[in-house]
Structures are given as C-alpha cells and as structure tokens.
Design an enzyme around this catalytic site. Sequence first.
Site, PDB file in Angstrom:
ATOM      1  N   HIS A  13       0.599  -1.129  -0.178  1.00 48.69           N
ATOM      2  CA  HIS A  13      -0.269  -0.367   0.439  1.00 48.69           C
ATOM      3  C   HIS A  13       0.853   1.363   0.069  1.00 48.69           C
ATOM      4  O   HIS A  13       0.537   2.228  -0.775  1.00 48.69           O
ATOM      5  CB  HIS A  13      -1.267   0.095   1.108  1.00 48.69           C
ATOM      6  CG  HIS A  13      -1.995  -1.169   1.212  1.00 48.69           C
ATOM      7  ND1 HIS A  13      -2.588  -1.827   2.241  1.00 48.69           N
ATOM      8  CD2 HIS A  13      -2.521  -2.053   0.037  1.00 48.69           C
ATOM      9  CE1 HIS A  13      -3.613  -2.426   2.024  1.00 48.69           C
ATOM     10  NE2 HIS A  13      -3.562  -2.881   0.340  1.00 48.69           N
ATOM     11  N   HIS A  17      -3.941  -9.444   5.037  1.00 53.59           N
ATOM     12  CA  HIS A  17      -3.777  -8.604   3.826  1.00 53.59           C
ATOM     13  C   HIS A  17      -2.363  -8.701   3.662  1.00 53.59           C
ATOM     14  O   HIS A  17      -1.732  -8.517   2.513  1.00 53.59           O
ATOM     15  CB  HIS A  17      -4.609  -8.109   2.994  1.00 53.59           C
ATOM     16  CG  HIS A  17      -4.948  -6.740   3.853  1.00 53.59           C
ATOM     17  ND1 HIS A  17      -4.197  -5.780   3.993  1.00 53.59           N
ATOM     18  CD2 HIS A  17      -6.264  -6.482   4.977  1.00 53.59           C
ATOM     19  CE1 HIS A  17      -4.243  -5.260   4.819  1.00 53.59           C
ATOM     20  NE2 HIS A  17      -5.300  -4.762   5.534  1.00 53.59           N
ATOM     21  N   HIS A  18      -1.436  -8.218   4.545  1.00 57.79           N
ATOM     22  CA  HIS A  18      -0.312  -7.808   4.602  1.00 57.79           C
ATOM     23  C   HIS A  18       0.293  -6.512   3.395  1.00 57.79           C
ATOM     24  O   HIS A  18       1.013  -5.794   3.088  1.00 57.79           O
ATOM     25  CB  HIS A  18       1.111  -8.940   3.316  1.00 57.79           C
ATOM     26  CG  HIS A  18       0.479 -10.356   3.943  1.00 57.79           C
ATOM     27  ND1 HIS A  18       0.463 -10.675   5.485  1.00 57.79           N
ATOM     28  CD2 HIS A  18      -0.396 -11.179   3.304  1.00 57.79           C
ATOM     29  CE1 HIS A  18       0.676 -12.284   5.618  1.00 57.79           C
ATOM     30  NE2 HIS A  18      -0.121 -12.421   4.622  1.00 57.79           N
ATOM     31  N   CYS A  19      -0.607  -5.487   3.647  1.00 59.69           N
ATOM     32  CA  CYS A  19      -0.669  -4.651   3.308  1.00 59.69           C
ATOM     33  C   CYS A  19      -0.248  -4.284   1.598  1.00 59.69           C
ATOM     34  O   CYS A  19       0.078  -3.666   0.929  1.00 59.69           O
ATOM     35  CB  CYS A  19       0.497  -3.877   3.728  1.00 59.69           C
ATOM     36  SG  CYS A  19       0.140  -3.671   5.676  1.00 59.69           S
ATOM     37  N   ALA A  20      -1.915  -5.386   1.272  1.00 53.22           N
ATOM     38  CA  ALA A  20      -1.193  -5.273   0.297  1.00 53.22           C
ATOM     39  C   ALA A  20      -3.262  -5.825  -0.741  1.00 53.22           C
ATOM     40  O   ALA A  20      -2.772  -6.949  -1.692  1.00 53.22           O
ATOM     41  CB  ALA A  20      -0.802  -6.766  -0.461  1.00 53.22           C
TER      42      ALA A  20
END
Length: 413
Positions: A127, A366-369
């Site tokens: 992100h 979501h692993h910043c994705a």
Amino acid sequence: MAEHSFDVNEVIKDFPILDQKVNGKRLAYLDSTATSQTPMQVLNVLEDYYKRYNSNVHRGVHTLGSLATDGYENARETVRRFINAKYFEEIIFTRGTTASINLVAHSYGDANVEEGDEIVVTEMEHHANIVPWQQLAKRKNATLKFIPMTADGELNIEDIKQTINDKTKIVAIAHISNVLGTINDVKTIAEIAHQHGAIISVDGAQAAPHMKLDMQEMNADFYSFSGHKMLGPTGIGVLFGKRELLQKMEPIEFGGDMIDFVSKYDATWADLPTKFEAGTPLIAQAIGLAEAIRYLERIGFDAIHKYEQELTIYAYEQMSAIEGIEIYGPPKDRRAGVITFNLQDVHPHDVATAVDTEGVAVRAGHHCAQPLMKWLNVSSTARASFYIYNTKEDIDQLINALKQTKEFFSYEF
C-alpha cells in the site's frame, strides 16, 4: 567469514531475542519480512550513543555535539557506500520506506506530473507504493496504470513495454514483493522508463536486507528502504535520489536545520541533503542502521543470498508436500525468502494463531497489499519469511505445526 558461507549458529548467538521460548516451545521467528530482529552489535552502538554522546547534531561546537554529528554523517557515508551512490547528498534519512516514497510523490510528483500524464505501478505493490501515487493522480487528474502480472505473479517484459509510454511520468515498482517474493528486474524497467522520459521510484524495503545494491548499475532515480527490515532500529529509513533531481525538488517539511536563512516573511533552504531533514534527525537510529549494514556486509551478501535460497527451496518443498496447502507466487528457484500460502478451509489468522502455540511466528492478513489479494482472489493469506538467523529446524517446526493445525481443523466435532 567465508565469502559464500557463514555459520548460522554463530549468527544466532548475536540475537538475544531468539534465546527464548514462546508457549513453552523454542521460538521460530519466521516474520522478518514484517520486521527483522536486532543483533547485539546494533544494540550496543545504540546504548553507546545514549550513554556517551547523546546530543543534537549540526548545531553545537561542544564535544558531544561534534561526536553526534560525526556519528550521524558517518552513517550517511556508510549508506552511500552500501548502495554505491555517487554523492553523500543523495542519501536522505527519513522515518522509513513509506515516508521516503511520500516525499517523492509530494515533492517530485507535484512538480512534474500534470493533467493527462500517467503513473505506472503494479498490483503486487505494498500500500505504501500504491496509495501515494493514487493520491498524486487524484491531485493532478493524472491516470494510474498497472502493469499486468503473469499467472505466477511476475512481470513480462512485453507487458512492461506496452504499459509504459510517452505519457508516463513516473514508474513506481517494488524491487521484491513483500507477499509473493517476486524479484523484479529494476535495471531493465528503468531502461524502459528512461526511454520514454519517465523516472523510476523503487520500493526497496524487501531487497535491501537481502542483496547487494548498486545504484549505478540499477540506474534507479529514487530508491527507498527501511532499517527495521535489515537488522536496524525502527523509525529510520533511507531515500536515495539522484542529485540532479533532488536539487530541483522542494522540501515538504519545514523547520529547524533545513533552512539557510529565515526572515519574517520568507526563508531559503539549506543545501542537500539537509533541506529534506527538517527538525532533530534520527541520530541514534541512523547510527544503528549503519552498524546493521556493517554486520550484513561482514557476513557477505553472496553468502546471505545462497543461504536464504537454500532455506526457501527447502521450505517450499516441505510445504508443498502438505495436502491442502496453496502457495502463491513464482517457482521456488525464482523467489526471495518469503512464502505466502493458505491452508485449505482454515482462515489464515487461525493458521497463525495455531502455529504460534507451537512457538512459530508467521504473519497473517492482507499484508498491506489488498489489490494483490483481490488479484489472487483471496481476502488474506499466511506468510512465512526467512533471514540469516533462521534454520531448517525452524522450518521443520513450522511444517509440524501446520500438520497439527490441518489435523485439528479437519477433526469433526
């Protein structure tokens, strides 16, 4: 240590946090993609700074101030040498990769992107390397474009060539995906961008800890990374920018140290790199980052790459043998030391919680994705990642924990 090998057991001794049990089990820390652990050598230089020469930099002529300034600027030189930048002015200390990317988006982007221009990214981005460009595109009424990915989550050279064109002003790309482990060919992408008059900004957060970086060879215009992912302290990051670009850019933060002269109604800016480092800088953190770099260089990045590749292939093969596990991303021999996966019919957060009871630390979410999660057609995943202090024993511990988790959740109550 030998150029292509090192004694992992000796390395582990340098990390006191690893000498503990979690839930009664030995700690297997497999979450270095989020944050790496810190060796005693780095902890010692931080303690030494605060005990012996804690002072502000650039402003004082007294002994402690001079020592602090020397330590801070020597850290800048260590970073410059580490990434083979030409000039010390090209090294800007920031709060982290996110701050570095935002600096580029606001300072370079606002001055150079106009209505109708295009900004090119990929769906594999963190992100921090999507949202700043989204917002820039909105501010300037520009277009955000995405390079398509292959089924394995890699980039095809023809797709890159078709996406980047003469309207492109900025190409923003991860060197290594924090989810898929995809390793992107930054040099080739930079060549294509430059052919069209665009600049390339690289998110190097996942690359700097694991590979030798060469800004002259890579020819990136901007390159960002963080200390806490490469054995250093939290709260410190680096922005590399080509000097000729940084000289034309305006600061986005204002205050002490970044000025040349201030009158009642106007101000002029200090020279590089100080004009981008407003206020009291991250002195201890920069000194700690420099020691982390020296630690990694003593081991050697060839040895680090070789060892991590062996661990990754071993983990990939062991995990693939568990029925019901789906691994996302490139093949085992074309990825960095990260494996993102799902266990059939078990939520990733349940997986992470379950393996934690066995002493294994992995990441879930979501692993910043989130755009990448949508591309994968999942809401979240679990992720294991590997670094210089991990062993096959850690991976075996993960495999056993995953098997127990699968067995538990398949039990019909």
